[in-house]
Design a protein around this motif. Sequence first.
Motif: not given
Length: 242
Positions: A65-73, A129-132, A134-140
């Motif tokens: 379950a842990a692998r699957s959740s990350v793999s989809r994203r 917008e799509k993942l909210g 559930s992801v962390t996007i660091n500044p470029p």
Amino acid sequence: MAPPAPSPSRVFAELDLARVSEGRVEPAALPGREVHVSGSAELSARPDRARVSVRLGSRKEAAVAARSSVSRRLQYITHSARLRGVPEEDMTVTEDFSIVENTYQMEAEVCIIFSDFGKMQHVCNLLIEKLGTSVTINPPHFYHTPEAIDTLRRQVCVTAVGNTRRKAQEVCRLFGQALGKPLLIKEEEIKEWGGHIDSHLSHSADSQTLQERIQNATAYVSCRVYAVFEIKGKENRRNKLL
């Protein structure tokens, strides 16, 4: 950031003032008819690359379950980037799997390199917008490729030589003389430094705008050259009218 110490000067071109005739070295005609000038130039270049890091993770009682959740994203992130023209070689995926307090934890990071900053913003906005949350996007992180810096160095040197030649032409015209060929062009000083960070900014680096980050990553190069040009003689009246 203050400019670093200048690198040693280099001679770009030099012409011997003597001439060779039938195996004998003879003095050049009209010795001393020269104009000595120095000129400079300063150019800047915005960064040509940006690296964005996207982090995500999952913690489940079951490893699958842990692998699957990350793999989809992960698949969604890389697929979205590819659809918008990011080549495969500009994406790096790292994964880390561990056991924490009798649960399975899967963490991953996707590093994406962009050469188009508008495309970068579009991809980042889409992922938010799509993942909210559930992801962390660091500044470029903006930077220059070695090729971009080499191009900037060449451009500033060519510009400095051009400015120096124009200065020599102005000096010659002032005295009614015509400028001849260059006898010596020597780089006296070259400096490189990064973008200026305003110490009076009230907000931290993490909250800087995109344009502020680009400005802070802008590269600057200055060059000063010394040149000696031949003076041909009286300036042609026709050229003077032009």
